[in-house]
Design a protein around this motif. Structure first.
Motif, mmCIF file in Angstrom:
data_model
loop_
_atom_site.group_PDB
_atom_site.id
_atom_site.type_symbol
_atom_site.label_atom_id
_atom_site.label_comp_id
_atom_site.label_asym_id
_atom_site.label_seq_id
_atom_site.Cartn_x
_atom_site.Cartn_y
_atom_site.Cartn_z
ATOM 1 N N SER A 58 0.840 -1.212 0.000
ATOM 2 C CA SER A 58 0.000 0.000 0.000
ATOM 3 C C SER A 58 0.865 1.248 0.000
ATOM 4 O O SER A 58 0.578 2.218 -0.712
ATOM 5 N N VAL A 59 1.926 1.226 0.811
ATOM 6 C CA VAL A 59 2.817 2.390 0.892
ATOM 7 C C VAL A 59 3.505 2.611 -0.464
ATOM 8 O O VAL A 59 3.596 3.745 -0.944
ATOM 9 N N ALA A 61 2.365 1.712 -3.381
ATOM 10 C CA ALA A 61 1.346 2.188 -4.334
ATOM 11 C C ALA A 61 1.086 3.675 -4.134
ATOM 12 O O ALA A 61 0.930 4.426 -5.110
ATOM 13 N N ALA A 62 1.064 4.102 -2.862
ATOM 14 C CA ALA A 62 0.834 5.531 -2.580
ATOM 15 C C ALA A 62 2.022 6.365 -3.049
ATOM 16 O O ALA A 62 1.841 7.457 -3.597
ATOM 17 N N ASP A 63 3.230 5.842 -2.832
ATOM 18 C CA ASP A 63 4.423 6.562 -3.315
ATOM 19 C C ASP A 63 4.394 6.690 -4.836
ATOM 20 O O ASP A 63 4.759 7.740 -5.389
ATOM 21 N N ALA A 65 1.725 6.754 -6.709
ATOM 22 C CA ALA A 65 0.673 7.729 -7.057
ATOM 23 C C ALA A 65 1.200 9.153 -6.869
ATOM 24 O O ALA A 65 0.899 10.042 -7.671
ATOM 25 N N MET A 66 1.997 9.345 -5.826
ATOM 26 C CA MET A 66 2.591 10.667 -5.584
ATOM 27 C C MET A 66 3.565 11.031 -6.698
ATOM 28 O O MET A 66 3.673 12.194 -7.094
ATOM 29 N N LEU A 69 1.773 12.338 -9.514
ATOM 30 C CA LEU A 69 1.266 13.686 -9.222
ATOM 31 C C LEU A 69 2.373 14.742 -9.315
ATOM 32 O O LEU A 69 2.098 15.921 -9.549
ATOM 33 N N ASP A 72 2.982 17.989 -11.466
ATOM 34 C CA ASP A 72 2.299 19.275 -11.218
ATOM 35 C C ASP A 72 3.000 20.113 -10.156
ATOM 36 O O ASP A 72 2.619 21.268 -9.937
ATOM 37 N N PHE A 73 3.978 19.544 -9.441
ATOM 38 C CA PHE A 73 4.495 20.200 -8.243
ATOM 39 C C PHE A 73 5.149 21.560 -8.520
ATOM 40 O O PHE A 73 5.046 22.475 -7.720
ATOM 41 N N TRP A 76 2.464 24.091 -8.822
ATOM 42 C CA TRP A 76 1.838 24.306 -7.515
ATOM 43 C C TRP A 76 2.727 25.190 -6.640
ATOM 44 O O TRP A 76 2.244 26.081 -5.949
ATOM 45 N N GLN A 114 4.852 22.269 2.720
ATOM 46 C CA GLN A 114 4.687 21.567 1.443
ATOM 47 C C GLN A 114 5.876 21.650 0.498
ATOM 48 O O GLN A 114 6.024 20.778 -0.360
ATOM 49 N N ASP A 116 8.912 21.055 0.704
ATOM 50 C CA ASP A 116 9.786 19.878 0.708
ATOM 51 C C ASP A 116 9.211 18.786 -0.208
ATOM 52 O O ASP A 116 9.936 18.184 -1.007
ATOM 53 N N VAL A 117 7.915 18.560 -0.093
ATOM 54 C CA VAL A 117 7.253 17.564 -0.956
ATOM 55 C C VAL A 117 7.345 18.005 -2.420
ATOM 56 O O VAL A 117 7.536 17.188 -3.316
ATOM 57 N N PHE A 118 7.248 19.317 -2.664
ATOM 58 C CA PHE A 118 7.311 19.835 -4.033
ATOM 59 C C PHE A 118 8.745 19.829 -4.587
ATOM 60 O O PHE A 118 8.954 20.157 -5.751
ATOM 61 N N TYR B 19 -3.997 22.048 -2.562
ATOM 62 C CA TYR B 19 -2.898 21.153 -2.967
ATOM 63 C C TYR B 19 -2.636 20.092 -1.894
ATOM 64 O O TYR B 19 -2.364 18.936 -2.202
ATOM 65 N N MET B 20 -2.723 20.531 -0.653
ATOM 66 C CA MET B 20 -2.501 19.573 0.436
ATOM 67 C C MET B 20 -3.613 18.519 0.446
ATOM 68 O O MET B 20 -3.339 17.330 0.648
ATOM 69 N N THR B 26 -4.512 11.667 -2.753
ATOM 70 C CA THR B 26 -3.712 10.766 -3.610
ATOM 71 C C THR B 26 -3.102 9.629 -2.783
ATOM 72 O O THR B 26 -3.118 8.459 -3.205
ATOM 73 N N LEU B 27 -2.575 9.970 -1.625
ATOM 74 C CA LEU B 27 -1.982 8.935 -0.772
ATOM 75 C C LEU B 27 -3.045 7.931 -0.322
ATOM 76 O O LEU B 27 -2.812 6.718 -0.351
ATOM 77 N N GLY B 30 -3.959 5.711 -3.003
ATOM 78 C CA GLY B 30 -2.845 4.767 -3.155
ATOM 79 C C GLY B 30 -2.933 3.624 -2.155
ATOM 80 O O GLY B 30 -2.584 2.479 -2.457
ATOM 81 N N PHE B 31 -3.436 3.924 -0.948
ATOM 82 C CA PHE B 31 -3.621 2.876 0.077
ATOM 83 C C PHE B 31 -4.829 1.987 -0.245
ATOM 84 O O PHE B 31 -5.071 1.004 0.452
ATOM 85 N N PRO B 115 7.054 17.651 6.355
ATOM 86 C CA PRO B 115 6.454 17.160 5.110
ATOM 87 C C PRO B 115 5.863 15.760 5.259
ATOM 88 O O PRO B 115 6.457 14.891 5.898
ATOM 89 N N ALA B 118 4.076 8.895 2.561
ATOM 90 C CA ALA B 118 3.124 7.782 2.503
ATOM 91 C C ALA B 118 3.261 6.893 3.739
ATOM 92 O O ALA B 118 2.271 6.524 4.376
ATOM 93 N N LYS B 119 4.500 6.604 4.092
ATOM 94 C CA LYS B 119 4.729 5.702 5.228
ATOM 95 C C LYS B 119 4.245 6.340 6.536
ATOM 96 O O LYS B 119 3.610 5.685 7.368
#
Lengths: 202, 171
Positions: A58-59, A61-63, A65-66, A69, A72-73, A76, A114, A116-118, B19-20, B26-27, B30-31, B115, B118-119
């Motif tokens: 799951s983790v 899959a989420a990574d 998906a990010m 995404l 677009d960062f 944004w 945010q 950092d994520v971008f 955006y947040m 999205t996360l 993903g789960f 930030p 996912a984990k």
């Protein structure tokens, strides 16, 4: 073939159970301890062989998906930087005494969380310093010039696409801004203490 | 060992930053989560909470007018809230100790400092689903047990009788 279930047509339909009815309560006089009945656990817990209970699939899959995404960062981040600039200009141009710190603080705080994520960790750090300044000093005592330095630095980092700490100018900017903020906060705290001392003496 | 099947859970995200919200959504997708609702401030969040009855609430702290702390206090009203026991995960840029205590005292179940990853988000969800803290009700507080080190099992081991015995001995 499944076994048929016999249902008495006259038997009452059971009421759906209220989740809180499953809780167990202990009374300790002025304190009541409520052990949750585990309805959420019963609903979503499944056996797993993953170490530490982390569902690695799951983790992952989420990574992934990010990652999709992340195209677009950059845009944004541009929107967030523009929001910061607009909030700063509005704050600067407002009459002293009528300045609303909220939009500027939230714009800086959002970049802090945010960027950092971008992919802009240095911008996140500078916005974090600005948030600290805005949080610690009352609006009427905020040094506009120092806020401007922060906003300009975030803008420059975004426009020059500086994304890592290898850039010596960026790290020097962080150091200088942080030191300036510490001085301002320190000076303001000393002034507050002095005001209190004078009030007590009167 | 257990894991959480997020496809069986309904989430509510409350954050003024679109955006947040998009990142968190999205996360969660993903789960494997299918049911994700959003609100852009505390007031809208409270309404969405009553309408959608989520299993887990994920909220930001800093929002205009009605922030995440005020929202948490409203949700933790035992006599008026549709589900005062709902797990509340607060996602915030605040990492200071005083802020953590403030969130804890409002009734927040778990905090996740930005930030976001996912984990990190999965771990918080797993914690509130698989190992929820018992709730405490006093005259001044209703929410998850604020003493993290006291395990639910310890409470179970203590009985009311033992508690009364100890207090009578001191009397």
């Amino acid at each position: 073939m499944s076994t048929p279930v016999l249902v008495d047509a006259n038997s009452p339909v059971p009421e759906p159970q209220n989740p809180s009815d499953l809780n167990v309560e202990q009374d300790f006089g002025d304190t009541r301890v409520i052990h949750l009945g585990g309805t959420l656990r019963a609903k979503a817990a499944v056996r797993s062989s993953d170490a530490g209970g982390v569902d690695e699939m799951s983790v992952a899959a989420a990574d992934a998906a990010m990652k999709d995404l992340s195209a677009d960062f950059q845009n944004w981040m541009g929107d967030e930087v523009n929001r910061l600039i607009a909030a700063y200009e509005n704050f600067r141009d407002s009459d002293p005494g009528k300045r609303d710190i909220g939009p500027l603080f939230r714009a800086a705080h959002d970049i802090r969380g945010q960027a950092d994520v971008f992919g802009y960790p240095i911008a996140a750090e500078i916005a974090g310093s600005l948030s600290k300044l805005l949080d610690k000093i009352e609006p009427d005592y905020l040094p506009i010039q120092l806020i401007a330095h922060h906003v300009d630095s975030v803008k420059a980092i975004y426009r020059n696409n500086i994304r890592d700490y290898a850039n010596p100018v960026a790290t020097q900017i962080i150091f200088n801004l942080r030191r300036a903020i510490e001085r301002v906060i320190d000076a303001r705290q000393k002034a507050i203490q002095e005001e209190l001392r004078l009030k007590r003496a009167m | 060992m257990f894991r959480v099947d997020c496809s069986r859970l309904r989430f509510l995200i409350i954050d003024d930053n679109s955006y947040m919200r998009r990142i968190i959504r999205t996360l969660l997708h993903g789960f494997g989560t299918r049911e994700v609702f959003e609100a852009e401030d505390g007031a809208a969040g409270l309404e969405a909470f009553a309408t959608h009855l989520p299993d887990v609430v994920i909220t930001d702290w800093s929002m205009p007018v009605f922030d995440g702390i005020e929202l948490t206090k409203m949700i933790r009203q035992p006599d008026t809230s549709p589900n005062p026991f709902v797990p509340i995960i607060m996602i915030t840029g605040y990492a200071e100790r005083s802020r953590v205590f403030e969130a804890r005292d409002a009734g927040v179940s778990e905090m996740l400092v930005k930030p976001i990853s996912a984990k990190g988000l999965y771990q918080r969800i797993a914690k509130v689903v698989l190992n929820p803290r018992p709730f405490i009700r006093t005259d001044t507080y209703f929410g998850p047990d604020r003493r993290h080190l006291v395990k639910a099992e310890q409470y179970k081991a203590r009985g009311q009788a033992a508690f009364l015995n100890n207090n009578t001995a001191h009397a």
